[in-house]
Each structure stands twice: as structure tokens, then as C-alpha cells.
Write an enzyme that holds these catalytic residues in place. Structure first.
Site, PDB file in Angstrom:
ATOM      1  N   SER A   1       0.822  -1.205   0.000  1.00 21.70           N
ATOM      2  CA  SER A   1       0.000   0.000   0.000  1.00 21.70           C
ATOM      3  C   SER A   1       0.869   1.274   0.000  1.00 21.70           C
ATOM      4  O   SER A   1       1.724   1.418  -0.867  1.00 21.70           O
ATOM      5  CB  SER A   1      -0.959  -0.080   1.189  1.00 21.70           C
TER       6      SER A   1
ATOM      7  N   ASP B   1      -9.619  -6.055  -4.029  1.00 23.16           N
ATOM      8  CA  ASP B   1      -9.189  -5.062  -3.049  1.00 23.16           C
ATOM      9  C   ASP B   1     -10.177  -3.898  -3.074  1.00 23.16           C
ATOM     10  O   ASP B   1     -10.365  -3.264  -4.109  1.00 23.16           O
ATOM     11  CB  ASP B   1      -7.780  -4.596  -3.411  1.00 23.16           C
TER      12      ASP B   1
ATOM     13  N   HIS C   1      -7.468  -6.068   0.582  1.00 21.92           N
ATOM     14  CA  HIS C   1      -6.290  -5.204   0.709  1.00 21.92           C
ATOM     15  C   HIS C   1      -5.241  -5.781   1.657  1.00 21.92           C
ATOM     16  O   HIS C   1      -4.055  -5.739   1.380  1.00 21.92           O
ATOM     17  CB  HIS C   1      -6.734  -3.816   1.179  1.00 21.92           C
TER      18      HIS C   1
END
Ligand SMILES: *[C@@H]1O[C@H](CO)[C@@H](O)[C@H](O)[C@H]1NC(C)=O
Ligand SMILES: *[C@@H]1O[C@H](CO)[C@@H](O)[C@H](O)[C@H]1NC(C)=O
Length: 274
Positions: free
Chosen positions: A79, A207, A235
Site C-alpha cells: 500500500s 481489493d 487489501h
């Protein structure tokens, strides 16, 4: 010498989120470290004392610098951690065997990373942000810091995770800064340094935070050496699908450890991309 896996968490998280993957890597006798960035995890620095993205990234820089010169590193960024490993690629291009972007921001050296972050924020619909809280500084368009809301965590961030992992996340997540001003700077990432390091992207299908279209757009704009896919993990894939992620890491590690460049082509695992 075997490469050392260095796992870099995303926004709000800490080294703790990699606990399952660390166990898998250590059980298979790999060198692996999960770091807390400054102001994250159990690092004692308060958020308001974190002065810049370089300050935030300092534990990663210190860690790489302290390793023996011949020790190669495999960087894994999740991320927002994609931006942090990019800074390490810029600082230590020769120490990094390969950089893995796991549903992560993968910037290009052609434009400041802020462009990518901005595009991501514009792509989000307000309904998707639910009860996240945003604090704004000088820029009315981009938040300076964010707190993930409980509903957002449950319904978007951890929606494919077990209830135990969700509880853990709720206990341990911290507010975080976006460092947007720092990311606006030109030439924070250069072609000769950052651009010279091999990259692999791990696409996470389903996600709800960084959707797969956005992940694919980054791959198209700046194609990595290889692309891997994980289906249905959402995610927080290191919590929801640790074994699959571990297998990808090991394969990538072995492939890049060998000097045979041809190997890299053999292991794209995303049918949608072919
Ligand atoms: C969070 O979800 C609950 C249950 O769905 C809802 O009642 C509440 O209004 C939501 N809170 C926010 C701030 O969105
Ligand atoms: C990587 O290469 C080194 C040196 O050739 C070797 O000792 C090591 O076992 C290899 N590691 C893996 C994971 O293939």
C-alpha cells in the site's frame, strides 16, 4: 548469501501486520525483518513529531545501511509502503535485488509521486471512505493526516480478514500522515537510481481500498519485470492470504537470485494481463 526480505507496512499499520508472513519466512529459514517506520507500530515517535516522509522512512534506511555490503535485500512494500520502498530504491539501488509492490503505490520517476497519490484520491468515491477522518493542512484538496474509521476498517480494509485479524487491526492501527508536500518534489525519484532497480507487482483482486483497475493502471504505465496475482484476499493480503503471498515471495526471491534473466518472464501469473 541468501537475500534478506524486508517487509514495509502501509499507512496506519506497523511491522505487526506481517506477523504471519514473518513466521512463514523464518520457519523456512529465510532472513526476514518487518520494520516499524517512524511514528508507526510501536515506534514511540508521536505523529506530530514526524517531520517528513524521509523521517518516516528512516528506520528502513538505517536498517539497509547497517547490513553487510554483500547482503542483498528484497524489499516488500504494501500500500503506502510502496512509496517508502521507492525512497530506499533511490537511496540504495545496488543493495536491492528486487522490489515487490503488494497492492501498493508504484510511482514512476517521470512525475513526482504526489501525482499518483492525487490520482488515487480522485478515483475514490466519498461513499467508499465511510467514517475515515481527514485533517487538512495548507492544501484543501489533499488531507495531511488520516484516521481509518471503524466502519471503513470493517467493510473495506479488513473485509476479507478473520474477525481476530480485524480485532488486532482495530487495537493496533494508528493515525498517519500523507506527506503530500514532500511527495510533490521533482526528482525525489530518478531514472538512474530508482529506475534501475527491478520491480515486481503483486495484484490483489477484490481489493476494496486500492482497486485492481488502479493497480493495473500503474502496471501499464510503468511495467515491472513480472506481475503476480492473488484472488480474494482484499487489501490486507498478508493477513488474509499469507501462504499465497509467501509462495510468491519465495518464487520471486529464487528467480531474481539466479542470474538468468529469462526466468523472469516465465512466472507472470495474471491471466488478465496477457
Ligand atoms: C457505521 O456503521 C453503522 C452500522 O452499519 C452505522 O449505523 C453507522 O451510522 C456508521 N457510522 C458512520 C460514521 O458511518
Ligand atoms: C541465492 O544464491 C546464493 C549464492 O549463489 C545461494 O547461496 C543461495 O542458496 C541462493 N538462495 C536462494 C533462495 O535460492
Amino acid at each position: 548469501m541468501n537475500p534478506h526480505f524486508v517487509l514495509v507496512h502501509g499507512a496506519g499499520h506497523g511491522g505487526w501486520c506481517w506477523f504471519k508472513l514473518l513466521n512463514l519466512l523464518h520457519s523456512a529459514a529465510y532472513h526476514a525483518t518487518a520494520l516499524d517506520l517512524t511514528g508507526a507500530g510501536v515506534d514511540p515517535t508521536k505523529l506530530e513529531e514526524v517531520t517528513s516522509i524521509h523521517h518516516h522512512a528512516q528506520p528502513l534506511m538505517d536498517f539497509i545501511e547497517a547490513l553487510p555490503q554483500q547482503q542483498k535485500v528484497i524489499l516488500v512494500g504494501h500500500s503506502f509502503g510502496g512509496l517508502i520502498i521507492s525512497l530506499a530504491m533511490e537511496a540504495f539501488p545496488h543493495r536491492i535485488l528486487v522490489a515487490l509492490f503488494v497492492t501498493a503505490y508504484m510511482p514512476h520517476f517521470l512525475s513526482p509521486p504526489a501525482t499518483l497519490v492525487q490520482r488515487f484520491f480522485k478515483s475514490l468515491s466519498p461513499e467508499n471512505l465511510l467514517d475515515c477522518q481527514f485533517l487538512f493542512g495548507d492544501d484543501p484538496e489533499m488531507p495531511s493526516s488520516v484516521v481509518f474509521g471503524h466502519n471503513f476498517t470493517t467493510q473495506k480494509l479488513y473485509d476479507d480478514c478473520s474477525n481476530e485479524d480485524l480485532e488486532l487491526g482495530n487495537l493496533l492501527m494508528r493515525p498517519f500522515k500523507m506527506f503530500f508536500e514532500d511527495l510533490k518534489k521533482e526528482s525525489i525519484l530518478t531514472e538512474v537510481k530508482f529506475g534501475s532497480v527491478d520491480r515486481v507487482f503483486v495484484v490483489c483482486e477484490g481489493d476494496e481500498v486500492m482497486n485492481s483497475e488502479f493497480q493495473r493502471s500503474m502496471i501499464q504505465e510503468f511495467p515491472p519485470k513480472a506481475v503476480k496475482c492473488i484472488n480474494g484476499g482484499g487489501h490486507m493480503v498478508m493477513l488474509s492470504k499469507p501462504t499465497q503471498l509467501f509462495q510468491h515471495l519465495i518464487e520471486i526471491g529464487e528467480s531474481f537470485n539466479s542470474t538468468n534473466e529469462c526466468d523472469h518472464q516465465a512466472f507472470n501469473s495474471c491471466p488478465q494481463l496477457n
